[in-house]
Design an enzyme around this catalytic site. Structure first.
Site, PDB file in Angstrom:
ATOM      1  N   LYS A   1      16.975  -5.622  47.975  1.00 18.48           N
ATOM      2  CA  LYS A   1      17.824  -4.441  47.922  1.00 18.48           C
ATOM      3  C   LYS A   1      18.038  -4.025  46.473  1.00 18.48           C
ATOM      4  O   LYS A   1      18.177  -4.883  45.592  1.00 18.48           O
ATOM      5  CB  LYS A   1      19.153  -4.796  48.602  1.00 18.48           C
ATOM      6  CG  LYS A   1      20.163  -3.692  48.780  1.00 18.48           C
ATOM      7  CD  LYS A   1      21.373  -4.253  49.526  1.00 18.48           C
ATOM      8  CE  LYS A   1      22.415  -3.218  49.858  1.00 18.48           C
ATOM      9  NZ  LYS A   1      23.529  -3.819  50.653  1.00 18.48           N
TER      10      LYS A   1
ATOM     11  N   SER B   1      24.380  -1.288  54.495  1.00 21.08           N
ATOM     12  CA  SER B   1      23.694  -0.552  53.459  1.00 21.08           C
ATOM     13  C   SER B   1      22.354  -1.186  53.073  1.00 21.08           C
ATOM     14  O   SER B   1      21.611  -0.619  52.271  1.00 21.08           O
ATOM     15  CB  SER B   1      24.594  -0.498  52.216  1.00 21.08           C
ATOM     16  OG  SER B   1      24.882  -1.811  51.714  1.00 21.08           O
TER      17      SER B   1
ATOM     18  N   SER C   1      26.770  -5.136  56.085  1.00 26.08           N
ATOM     19  CA  SER C   1      25.523  -4.528  55.612  1.00 26.08           C
ATOM     20  C   SER C   1      24.265  -5.338  55.851  1.00 26.08           C
ATOM     21  O   SER C   1      23.164  -4.850  55.602  1.00 26.08           O
ATOM     22  CB  SER C   1      25.643  -4.193  54.124  1.00 26.08           C
ATOM     23  OG  SER C   1      26.564  -3.145  53.919  1.00 26.08           O
TER      24      SER C   1
END
Length: 440
Positions: A44, A121, A145
């Site tokens: 990420k 996310s 997330s």
């Protein structure tokens, strides 16, 4: 390594058909030997990689921060164990959403549910694993997330006990909640990554077996009825073998005992979470937002405005309630309990659903994810069920520091339970029965 140039737009391309990556070309070879030799991973875009800029899901952030001078220890641990880094992945802006939709870079395509959001996310890392690009997707979990994309994309996913994986050289949304976490398609890989990422010094003493199965009856009431039924059916497929691993289930109402403190429903817990998280978000990032006035997408701007208005008095009161919730959950779980919850209320919503239409859904979703989040507990998503061909997950929450035991239990359970792609076919023709209750 050269710093990545700022990018203002993105979308599917020939080499990234699912729009999972902000920088697919970023490759770092893993060690020649190690327990993860031959495996690949994506990270990420809030983990630092030396010589590269960290974008945090927003082009203004990317432009206003220099290249990283070191690699995040969580990334380095995977590299040192033999895994090879293949790309940095898209995420929601500043990690402040559970949708996976990004105004600037587009929405990663959910391979398990085309036309529906991947969840955020940690959206790109989930999609990269679901598409088969990499074996491990490294992300973070603050308010769900990792768990939410895991459920929406049909992946195994672990949010570890807070503090058990190094968060150095990462850009956290809310540091007392945010923890590095990861996805995999199979339980053995999920566990292998844990053996590398989890700090052994913070493991629960004695590592007791998790064999006291608690079912959060009030949490399942937050799920859509078809989702509740699908999870029940999946657990019923070979119930005796499940019981052999988990013990007989005991149904509990988790929140009700805290009614006297104003915490008798999960929506009350969600309120505590939003205040505690929002205060930290503004403390961490408010100065940057004020200085640069970034162009945030729908929902993100509103959340920052909300966060900016939280007072010290409000967060002090919320932190008292947070401590009560944690104490209650630790007492409930003891050293050997495992709490079953639906990871999400249902399958992934459609892409581009107006935020106002998702308000009630988001309330139920965060009510579920705040259980482990408020107490800093480990939670795994098991992708064992589907609704209309769309994946939904079962969440298992363990005591603090029980991550290794939870991963071992996950591997054993996934040897018995169906994957979500198989669950619908297996459910057909099953007699209606509540699997949480013992057979007679």
């Amino acid at each position: 390594m050269q710093a990545r140039a700022a990018t203002s737009a993105s979308g599917p391309s020939l080499d990234d058909p699912n729009n999972a990556y902000i920088d697919k070309g970023l490759t770092v070879q893993g060690a020649a030997e190690g327990p993860l030799k031959g495996l690949t991973f994506a990270v990420k875009d809030l983990f630092d990689v030396a010589g590269h800029r960290t974008g945090f899901g927003n082009p203004t952030w990317l432009e206003t921060h220099p290249p990283a001078t070191r690699t995040a220890p969580a990334v380095q641990a995977l590299l040192d164990a033999g895994a090879t880094l293949r790309g940095k992945t898209h995420m929601d802006e500043l990690a402040y959403s559970l949708n996976g939709e990004n105004k600037h870079y587009g929405t990663p395509r959910n391979p398990a549910a085309p036309g529906r959001i991947p969840g955020g996310s940690s959206s790109g890392s989930a999609v990269a694993v679901a598409a088969g690009d990499v074996d491990i997707g490294l992300g973070t979990d603050t308010g769900g997330s990792i768990r939410v994309p895991g459920s929406f994309c049909g992946l195994l996913a672990l949010r570890p006990t807070w503090g058990r994986v190094s968060s150095e050289a990462t850009t956290a949304l809310a540091p007392s909640f945010t923890c590095p976490a990861w996805f995999a398609k199979d339980a053995a890989t999920l566990r292998a990554a844990g053996s590398v990422l989890l700090d052994p010094a913070t493991r629960a003493p004695g590592s007791p077996r998790l064999g006291r199965w608690l079912v959060a009856r009030d949490a399942f009431k937050l799920a859509d009825p078809p989702t509740e039924k699908a999870i029940y059916n999946a657990m019923s497929a070979d119930f005796d073998k499940v019981v052999a691993l988990l013990g007989q289930p005991t149904e509990v109402d988790v929140a009700a005992p805290l009614a006297g403190q104003g915490l008798g429903q999960y929506v009350d817990w969600m309120g505590v979470f939003r205040v505690c998280q929002g205060f930290e978000v503004w403390r961490e990032h408010g100065a940057w937002v004020t200085a640069h006035n970034p162009d945030f997408g729908p929902g993100i701007k509103d959340r920052f405005i909300m966060a900016s208005g939280i007072t010290q008095e409000q967060v002090d009161a919320a932190n008292v309630k947070r401590a009560l919730i944690r104490s209650h959950l630790l007492s409930l779980l003891g050293t050997d309990g495992v709490l079953a919850v639906p990871t999400t209320p249902g399958p992934a919503p459609l892409v581009n659903t107006p935020p106002a239409e998702l308000d009630a859904w988001r309330t139920r979703l965060i009510s579920l994810t705040s259980i482990a989040g408020l107490a800093g507990l480990p939670q795994v998503n098991l992708p064992i069920a589907s609704v209309d061909g769309l994946p939904v997950g079962l969440g298992l929450i363990g005591p603090p520091g029980s991550d290794e035991s939870l991963l071992e239990l996950t591997e054993r359970l996934m040897g018995v339970l169906p994957l979500w792609q198989q669950a619908q076919a297996q459910a057909q023709g099953q007699a209606a029965r509540d699997p949480w209750q013992p057979k007679h």
